[in-house]
Design an enzyme around this catalytic site. Structure first.
Site, short mmCIF file in Angstrom:
data_model
loop_
_atom_site.label_atom_id
_atom_site.label_comp_id
_atom_site.label_asym_id
_atom_site.label_seq_id
_atom_site.Cartn_x
_atom_site.Cartn_y
_atom_site.Cartn_z
N ASP A 152 0.87 -1.17 0.00
CA ASP A 152 0.00 0.00 0.00
C ASP A 152 0.90 1.22 0.00
OD1 ASP A 152 -2.42 -1.40 0.11
OD2 ASP A 152 -2.29 -1.62 2.27
N ASP A 188 -13.57 -4.24 -2.00
CA ASP A 188 -13.47 -4.14 -0.54
C ASP A 188 -14.88 -4.29 0.00
OD1 ASP A 188 -10.78 -3.49 -0.90
OD2 ASP A 188 -11.20 -1.34 -0.95
#
Length: 251
Positions: A11, A130
């Site tokens: 990330d 997600d």
């Protein structure tokens, strides 16, 4: 038999690798180019880069990072974050990315999946989803998990497949960063309902969790971040353990 893939996830925020819990409380985990090179050497099958703070003006920054990574690694890598057009994808693939991952932009404009699959081929297009379990129902969330929707995980995954995505990266927000294991019941349902590969994400804390997600969750690949970044699990050791458990992996 197809081998199962182990995928470290980086990330990226402001050019650095970060990691949080349940999508918040981010801490620094190192330089992404250095980490990418280490993972490529240590047996990772692929890499995923997600620019979690991507905005339009950062596209050039990300393209530059992709180019630097491409020079250091010899394994496929996927780049995501803020991708919303054919032009965005073109820039990243030209700079060395093998695949791109779209998430919020695909929900807002589902036709984008069709467009990207037609232009670049399904094998280049990963759709990241997600989702969070709310009152027993898995609901899709956008913008790094900040914006809830009424969209059902399984219905959206089916649509994504029909529109031409090559694989799905499913992150359970309930499990993310908790190190309590992957969302295997949801993963098994996705795997049984779809024909494209499913990447499990969110919850890796031990080698057993990887074994479980391949056996119980029927995942095609498992993605993790902090257990790799902070050396809690070495990829080589993990693959040897998986092989002992009868799971086919590339050593």
């Amino acid at each position: 038999m197809l081998t199962k893939r182990i995928i470290p996830c980086l990330d990226i925020k402001n050019g650095r690798t970060v990691k949080g819990v349940n999508f918040v409380d981010l801490r620094d985990a190192g330089d992404p180019v250095e980490l990418a090179a280490i993972y490529a050497e240590s047996g990772a099958d692929e890499l995923v880069f997600l620019d979690i703070s991507a905005t339009e003006e950062r596209r050039k920054t990300l393209a530059n990072l992709v180019l630097r990574v491409a020079e250091k690694v010899n394994i496929p890598f996927t780049v995501g974050g803020g991708i919303s057009s054919v032009e965005d994808v073109d820039v990243l693939l030209q700079n060395g990315a093998d695949k791109v991952s779209v998430n919020s932009s695909a929900v807002k404009n589902p036709g984008l999946i069709n467009e990207l699959a037609r232009k670049f081929g399904s094998q280049c297009i990963t759709v990241a989803i997600d989702a969070k379990q709310v009152h027993g129902k898995w609901l899709v969330h956008l913008v790094g998990g900040k914006v809830p929707t009424e969209l059902d995980l399984f219905e959206w995954a089916k649509e994504v497949e029909e529109r031409g995505a090559g694989e799905i990266l499913f992150t359970s927000m309930n499990n993310d960063g908790t190190k309590g294991g992957f969302a295997n019941i949801a993963l098994a349902k996705l795997s049984s309902e779809l024909n494209i590969p499913i990447i499990a994400s969110g919850g890796a804390g031990s080698m057993q969790h990887f074994t479980d997600t391949f056996k119980e969750g029927k995942a095609d690949a498992a993605l993790a971040a902090s257990v790799f970044h902070f050396k809690e699990i070495e990829i080589k050791d993990l693959k040897e353990e998986l092989r002992k458990n009868g799971i086919a992996v590339r050593l």
